[in-house]
Each structure stands twice: as structure tokens, then as C-alpha cells.
Write an enzyme that holds these catalytic residues in place. Structure first.
Site, PDB file in Angstrom:
ATOM      1  N   GLU A 156      -5.215  -8.921  -0.980  1.00 49.46           N
ATOM      2  CA  GLU A 156      -5.910  -8.795   0.311  1.00 49.46           C
ATOM      3  C   GLU A 156      -7.388  -8.608   0.024  1.00 49.46           C
ATOM      4  O   GLU A 156      -7.763  -7.753  -0.795  1.00 49.46           O
ATOM      5  CB  GLU A 156      -5.430  -7.573   1.104  1.00 49.46           C
ATOM      6  CG  GLU A 156      -4.047  -7.696   1.672  1.00 49.46           C
ATOM      7  CD  GLU A 156      -3.673  -6.516   2.581  1.00 49.46           C
ATOM      8  OE1 GLU A 156      -4.570  -5.935   3.225  1.00 49.46           O
ATOM      9  OE2 GLU A 156      -2.477  -6.183   2.621  1.00 49.46           O
ATOM     10  N   GLU A 201       0.833  -1.209   0.000  1.00 46.39           N
ATOM     11  CA  GLU A 201       0.000   0.000   0.000  1.00 46.39           C
ATOM     12  C   GLU A 201       0.866   1.257   0.000  1.00 46.39           C
ATOM     13  O   GLU A 201       0.809   2.066   0.926  1.00 46.39           O
ATOM     14  CB  GLU A 201      -0.981  -0.037   1.184  1.00 46.39           C
ATOM     15  CG  GLU A 201      -1.917  -1.248   1.098  1.00 46.39           C
ATOM     16  CD  GLU A 201      -3.000  -1.288   2.169  1.00 46.39           C
ATOM     17  OE1 GLU A 201      -2.813  -0.669   3.216  1.00 46.39           O
ATOM     18  OE2 GLU A 201      -4.039  -1.941   1.936  1.00 46.39           O
TER      19      GLU A 201
HETATM   20  C1  BGP Z   1      -4.547  -3.323   4.874  1.00 41.66           C
HETATM   21  C2  BGP Z   1      -3.169  -3.684   5.377  1.00 41.66           C
HETATM   22  C3  BGP Z   1      -3.103  -4.928   6.175  1.00 41.66           C
HETATM   23  C4  BGP Z   1      -4.336  -5.244   6.995  1.00 41.66           C
HETATM   24  C5  BGP Z   1      -5.642  -4.861   6.349  1.00 41.66           C
HETATM   25  C6  BGP Z   1      -6.838  -4.894   7.271  1.00 41.66           C
HETATM   26  O1  BGP Z   1      -4.620  -1.955   4.683  1.00 41.66           O
HETATM   27  O2  BGP Z   1      -2.275  -3.864   4.291  1.00 41.66           O
HETATM   28  O3  BGP Z   1      -1.902  -4.941   6.905  1.00 41.66           O
HETATM   29  O4  BGP Z   1      -4.208  -4.939   8.292  1.00 41.66           O
HETATM   30  O5  BGP Z   1      -5.585  -3.595   5.754  1.00 41.66           O
HETATM   31  O6  BGP Z   1      -6.858  -3.771   8.097  1.00 41.66           O
HETATM   32  P1  BGP Z   1      -7.059  -3.802   9.663  1.00 41.66           P
HETATM   33  O7  BGP Z   1      -6.048  -4.752  10.184  1.00 41.66           O
HETATM   34  O8  BGP Z   1      -6.848  -2.435  10.087  1.00 41.66           O
HETATM   35  O9  BGP Z   1      -8.433  -4.272   9.876  1.00 41.66           O
END
Ligand code: BGP
Length: 469
Positions: free
Chosen positions: A368, A173
């Protein structure tokens, strides 16, 4: 789906490993985060406080459980497992000349375990893990020397794992430096004048772009058959209404998203971004050599995270906002939301895939996609997470439609195959996993692993190559 489609799951080192000070690892920015929770902000400190709980220090103890976890991923039939290398495990302070052999050995063991089961590792070089000392001593990515330190690290890991890892992502990201500058860029805001901070962020981002291009170069030199991708937060915005001013607002907002992939795929800054620097009076220092490097080494494919979508409007007065981990926009009245207020929009995934492919015409990978929810374990130690199955199923259906639309999609890594620490809140309570971990927000629990209903569902999906959902 195509026969070689990469089904799998994704995590990041800091959210799973723990072992924060084992075998020479240095502290990184994620080691300094405390637990937040809905409506509460996580604390970030630059030194470990005695009475504070730091969830990433133990995380889910993948550091000691990786064999068990990878065996469970194998049981689901994973073709690919995405994780990151923690830079501070290899270069504890970030600026050393020699790597930490013990850190390198750990990832040898993890990748060997994946390969033993025929599972390809997909490795992120930097996922919210800049070494803390690099942030304290150099102001992180603001300092140009960051390029040198990072490329030294990239050279070491790509030489070391050349026979084990063929798929790489540079910065997770990369766009997030603007939204969480400490985690992504190692920037400590209080050290800069408030009116100059935005320029500082874009300067740090420039260094990351150059470093990312050099990472593509180095990886190809060290591993000729490797593919290197960029990684974007795929924030998808719709105009709140069809009023021309809302549509224009959406166009402007989308440029803030596309500028990262435009730069990394086309190898040059888009004109609208350079114009924005000019309009804001920014003086981003970039050499001719930087621009040549960026042009010469674009990425091979685009990967992205997709969780949600939201709306934008020219006038937001009186409109309800939606939640997200790093960004909030206007709530879309036509779609539901998760327990954490993230809006759920499977069709948005099809829209996004087509948008990206129309614009770039290079392979895509979803790295993701998942649902953070509260899970309850019943007396038989079972977790009936039909809501998670529902979320994933609907997104996979739309993904398949996008493939039928003609896009070139290499794989789908759901987030996350196992419960992990939330990167935005530090919670365990916000569970994404197909495997439950016995650990709570205060660190209680024995770290036992329990497959949830979704585990068996995803196993079937992979077995049938996405035919049976
Ligand atoms: C993305 C990140 C991840 C992950 C995911 C979910 O932005 O790359 O590392 O954490 O989001 O977010 P969160 O853990 O805040 O729910």
C-alpha cells in the site's frame, strides 16, 4: 527493477465490493461504519439503523463491476492485484462448519478474471472484515475459539484457490488491533472494564499471532508453492530533535511497531514485549503449544503499507500534531502534508525499506502506498491529478534507490488503483484512485469509471519497468 518485479495495485474487499448482503453474505464490522470526514469520528453501530448511510454496503460495486475493473487494471499492465476475501462472504457468521458456496464462487470468478490477463492475485485473508456475529457472540478475537474459526476459513479458501492464488497475506496491518480494536479484532470496547481493555487487546492479538502462524502452516500444506506474508502498518517515526530523550522516545515507539514483525518473522515474542506485559501486570494466556506453533511457522516475507512519517518527542507540550488514519504524532516541520493532513515523506520509504531489510533479511513487498486527495472532474470528464502522480513518482524513485542499496523487494502495489471507500472516514471524497468513480459521500452517482491522468502515467511506468517516471 528486476524482470519479475510485481507492479500492481491494492484494495480491500469491504472498500470496493458492496453487495453487502448478496448471495448469503453475513454482515461484517465494516458494514456497520458510517461516514466520518475530516475531524469527525465514524459511527460504529452493532445494528443497521434505518436513517443512516453505510457507504460500504454498495462501496464502488466491484461485486458487479469486477470484470470491467480488472480489464482496466490489465490495461495499465498490472502484474499483480491485491484484494482481500471477505470472511463473512464465506462464513457469514464466522462459526459455521460449512462454507457458503456462493461466496466461494464469487472469488473464483474474480481470480479467474485476473489470471485470464496473466495478473497474479495477492490475497489478504483478513482486512478489517471479521463477521459481525463473531464479534457479537464471541467477543471477536478475544475468544480463543477465534483461532479455530479462522483456521477453518483459511483451510477452505486455500484448498479452493490452490491453483489460482500463490501469494497470501494473513492479517492486514496486524498491529492495528491496538489502534482500532473493533475493525481489526472485532472487540466491542464497552463490553470490557476500561482498565482491562489494553490487556484484552493484547490477548486478542495473541490469538491472531497463533492463527496467523497456523495460516502459514495450512497454506503451505494446501499450496506447496505458495508464499505467505505478514502485513504491517509501517508507521515511521523520527526523533523530533537530537536530544537524547527524544531519541530514546523514538526507540521505545519503534518497538511498538517492530514487535509485530519481530514476532511473525522470528516466530517468538521479543523480550521487550514480554517485559512490557510484566511491567503492566498483564496476564496474557498463551500455551506452550501456541509458542511452538508460532516458532515453527514464521512468515515467508514481510509486506507493509507506507503513506507517511511523523515525529516523536519526550515532551510534546506546544508541538503541533500531524494527522493519520489511525495514529497521530508530532508534525515534522520539514515535509508537506496531504489534504487530510498526512505528511508526505518519500525519503522515509527508502529509510523504512532499509530498516526492515537490515533487521530481518527476508523479502519485502510494498502493498500500500498512495495519496488520498480531492479530485475535480473537468467538462471533458478528465481528471488532471498531477499531485497524485507527483506523490507516487517520488515514492517510486526512493523505492528504486532502496533496491540499489541492496534490499530484496518483490513488488509495489499502489493504493488504490480505483477510487474506494476510505477505511478511516468512510468518505468517497478522499480519492486514492487512478480511476475515478462517479459516486459521492451521500451515495449519489452512477458508478461510471473514468481513467485519470495518473492512470496513463502508471501504465507507462509499468511498461518501462519503472524506467520512465
Ligand atoms: C490502510 C488500510 C487500508 C486503507 C489505507 C488508507 O491503513 O490498510 O484499508 O484504507 O490505510 O487509509 P484511509 O482509507 O483511511 O485513507
Amino acid at each position: 527493477m528486476r524482470k519479475d518485479f510485481l507492479w500492481g495495485g491494492a484494495v480491500a474487499a469491504h472498500q470496493v465490493e458492496g453487495g453487502y448482503n448478496e448471495k448469503g453474505k453475513g454482515l461484517n464490522v465494516s458494514d456497520m461504519m458510517t461516514v466520518g470526514g475530516v475531524g469527525k469520528k465514524r459511527q460504529i453501530t452493532d445494528t443497521i439503523l434505518p436513517n443512516e448511510f453505510y457507504p460500504n454496503h454498495e462501496a464502488i460495486d466491484f461485486y458487479h463491476h469486477y470484470k470491467e475493473d480488472i480489464a482496466l487494471f490489465k490495461e495499465m499492465g498490472f502484474k499483480c492485484f491485491r484484494t482481500s476475501i471477505s470472511w463473512a462472504r464465506i462464513f457469514p457468521q464466522g462459526d459455521e462448519l460449512e462454507p457458503n458456496e456462493e461466496g466461494l464462487k464469487f472469488y473464483d470468478a474474480v481470480f479467474d478474471e485476473c489470471l485470464k490477463y496473466g495478473m497474479q492475485p495477492l490475497v489478504t485473508m483478513s482486512h478489517y472484515e471479521p463477521p459481525l456475529a463473531f464479534c457479537m457472540d464471541y467477543n471477536g478475537w478475544y475468544d480463543r475459539r477465534s483461532i479455530e474459526f479462522f483456521t477453518r476459513y483459511v483451510d477452505v479458501i486455500t484448498k479452493r484457490y490452490k491453483d489460482k492464488v500463490k501469494l497470501w497475506l494473513t492479517f492486514n496491518e496486524i498491529d492495528s488491533i491496538i489502534r482500532h480494536p473493533f475493525m481489526t479484532g472485532g472487540l466491542i470496547e464497552s463490553r470490557f472494564k476500561p482498565e482491562e481493555f489494553e490487556e484484552v487487546e493484547y490477548q486478542a492479538m495473541h490469538h491472531q499471532f497463533v492463527a496467523s502462524a497456523l495460516a502459514v502452516k495450512i497454506t503451505h500444506e494446501n499450496i506447496p508453492d505458495a508464499k505467505v506474508g505478514c502485513m504491517l502498518t509501517k508507521l515511521t517515526y523520527y526523533p523530533y530533535t537530537c536530544k537524547p530523550e527524544d531519541v530514546l522516545e523514538q526507540q521505545q515507539r519503534m518497538r511498538q511497531i517492530y514487535c509485530y514483525s519481530d514476532t511473525q518473522v522470528h516466530g517468538e515474542y521479543p523480550k521487550y514485549l514480554l517485559q512490557m506485559y510484566k511491567n503492566k501486570g498483564f496476564n496474557i494466556k498463551m500455551t506452550d503449544e501456541d509458542l511452538k506453533i508460532m516458532k515453527k511457522y514464521p512468515v515467508d516475507f514481510i509486506s507493509f503499507s507506507y503513506y507517511s512519517s511523523s515525529c516523536v518527542a519526550a515532551d510534546t507540550k506546544g508541538l503541533e500534531m500531524s494527522a493519520g488514519n489511525t495514529e497521530t504524532a508530532i508534525k515534522n516541520p520539514y515535509i508537506p502534508s496531504s489534504d487530510w493532513g498526512w505528511q508526505i515523506d518519500p525519503e522515509g520509504l527508502r529509510y523504512t525499506l532499509n530498516k526492515l531489510y537490515d533487521r530481518y533479511q527476508i523479502p519485502l513487498m510494498i502493498v500500500e502506498n498512495g495519496l488520498g486527495a480531492v479530485d475535480e472532474m473537468d467538462e471533458d470528464k478528465k481528471i488532471h491529478d498531477n499531485y497524485r502522480v507527483d506523490y507516487l513518482k517520488k515514492h517510486i524513485i526512493e523505492m528504486k534507490k532502496a533496491v540499489e542499496d541492496g534490499i530484496d523487494l518483490k513488488g509495489y502495489m499502489m493504493w488504490a488503483p480505483i477510487d474506494i471507500i476510505s477505511s478511516s472516514t468512510g468518505e468517497m471524497k478522499k480519492r486514492y484512485g487512478l480511476i475515478y468513480i462517479d459516486k459521492d459521500d451521500n451515495g449519489n452517482g452512477d458508478y461510471s469509471r473514468y481513467p485519470k491522468d495518473s492512470f496513463y502515467w502508471y501504465k507507462k511506468v509499468i511498461e518501462t519497468n519503472g524506467e520512465i517516471l
